[in-house]
Design a protein around this motif. Sequence first.
Motif, PDB file in Angstrom:
ATOM      1  N   ASP A 380       0.831  -1.202   0.000  1.00  0.00           N
ATOM      2  CA  ASP A 380       0.000   0.000   0.000  1.00  0.00           C
ATOM      3  C   ASP A 380       0.867   1.254   0.000  1.00  0.00           C
ATOM      4  O   ASP A 380       0.607   2.206  -0.738  1.00  0.00           O
ATOM      5  CB  ASP A 380      -0.909  -0.010   1.229  1.00  0.00           C
ATOM      6  CG  ASP A 380      -1.695   1.289   1.371  1.00  0.00           C
ATOM      7  OD1 ASP A 380      -2.696   1.446   0.661  1.00  0.00           O
ATOM      8  OD2 ASP A 380      -1.288   2.146   2.176  1.00  0.00           O
ATOM      9  N   ASN A 384       1.294   4.234  -2.890  1.00  0.00           N
ATOM     10  CA  ASN A 384       0.939   5.610  -2.555  1.00  0.00           C
ATOM     11  C   ASN A 384       2.161   6.494  -2.332  1.00  0.00           C
ATOM     12  O   ASN A 384       2.061   7.566  -1.729  1.00  0.00           O
ATOM     13  CB  ASN A 384       0.034   5.626  -1.307  1.00  0.00           C
ATOM     14  CG  ASN A 384      -1.353   5.105  -1.611  1.00  0.00           C
ATOM     15  OD1 ASN A 384      -2.225   5.825  -2.076  1.00  0.00           O
ATOM     16  ND2 ASN A 384      -1.569   3.815  -1.338  1.00  0.00           N
ATOM     17  N   ARG A 395      -0.137   8.369   6.457  1.00  0.00           N
ATOM     18  CA  ARG A 395      -0.916   7.322   5.788  1.00  0.00           C
ATOM     19  C   ARG A 395      -1.683   6.487   6.815  1.00  0.00           C
ATOM     20  O   ARG A 395      -2.850   6.123   6.596  1.00  0.00           O
ATOM     21  CB  ARG A 395       0.027   6.420   4.980  1.00  0.00           C
ATOM     22  CG  ARG A 395      -0.674   5.345   4.157  1.00  0.00           C
ATOM     23  CD  ARG A 395      -1.501   5.941   3.066  1.00  0.00           C
ATOM     24  NE  ARG A 395      -2.218   4.905   2.309  1.00  0.00           N
ATOM     25  CZ  ARG A 395      -3.216   5.144   1.497  1.00  0.00           C
ATOM     26  NH1 ARG A 395      -3.649   6.381   1.311  1.00  0.00           N
ATOM     27  NH2 ARG A 395      -3.808   4.152   0.846  1.00  0.00           N
TER      28      ARG A 395
END
Length: 455
Positions: A380, A384, A395
């Motif tokens: 992830d 990102n 995050r």
Amino acid sequence: MSNFESDKFTPLVGYWCLPSGHLNDDDRHIFTDLYLPILGTEAFSLYLLLWEKLPNKEVVTQRKSHAELMSLLGIDLKRFYEARIKTEALGLIRTYQKKDSLGPYYIYQLFEPLSPDEFFKDDLMSIFLYEQVGESKYHLLADKYAHSDLILKDSHEITKDFLEVFQLSNSDLINTPSEVKNTQDSYATNKTNTKKPSLNEQEIPQLDWELISDRIQQLFRIHPDNLLENQELILNLHAFYGLDEITLIDLIGKTCDIVKNKIDPARLKKAVQDRFEKNANISVRQQADSEPEPVESDNSQLNRADQLLLKQARSLRPAEFLAAQKQKSGGFTGTVESNALRNMAMKSYLSPAVLNIMVYYILQTSPTLTLPLMETMANDWQQNDVKTPEQALKRINDFQTKSRNPKRRYNNKNRKVEQATDWSKVKAKVPAQTNQKNEQDDLQNRLKRLRNKDN
């Protein structure tokens, strides 16, 4: 199946095997001894099965589906994929996608295992083998495939060379026949090199080679040429364990061959491994409540706890950071956690500071580190573009404060993570656990009184 698109890769998709070389009996023995401990049984069996499925007289339009392979191996699509990518990572298989009138299919190009000499000289391969089988078994395997040249000492070679035995015309020796030349060019064009595990040097913090070379030459009389011979090993140790120049110089000096004044690769690898294991459970001095280091402008909105967390994440290596966090909770670092941390440290797109933030978050919601959750978060964060500890912390906070949709939460084997807005709220839940324990004690006391009354 988070790592591939299940609508494209299904059991009905066909496959085709393309050999690059020939797998003989010696290769199978080497593969069993050296690769099985790293691959595991499913990837090991898949590789051998694909060699058995090489086409004989068939044509590509008569190709079989992946369902046949999975049925023979007794595994599902996800386990097949995981087994396949392990063989790819070790340079045993290259995978290609193609499509014709019958539909899409995969081409598996098969490569022979490395020779024992190549395997043990490859730093990544030998390090992973050492970790899987342990020191004793590792030395047994190394001794099994070692070739001693001591018998050749004081001998005199009388071997004949090619032209002493075979005669060729002078014209052919001077001018290579056109047919031979054309064939050579064809082979040179079609030759494909075996893909080996490698590190992206652009993503690895640079080492000061001049400093290392000067110091080991002054202190231990190790010639710069010997340092260059072991450059790949030192780069891998630097990337794998996060060692700086001074630490590497010290470890080289403690493990070098003082008779020959040369680096001892085997002793150096073992010393680094032992050092990592020791640091994983070392008593780490807790940092004093000093003023946080100057932070980026967007850190001004962070509370003091987060600023101190960022300071510690930047100043400690992952092994030390993990040990510090475990001490705070009264726990200890286990072997599984050490392996999970090492595996994630090898993924060079995560800096140590970012990895530390990940460790902190996981230990707030779980008593131990687990590799599946770390990989989920790492994927992830890479998607990102999370590159700094500040971005990692942001995050995490975004995940905690946004939608309650379970698909947006990190999870570990479907275990939901509690929602919270910051770390202080996580800590604020501790008294609630104490109240729950008091209620359970009261209930137990009431049950005891009832039992005594009945008696």
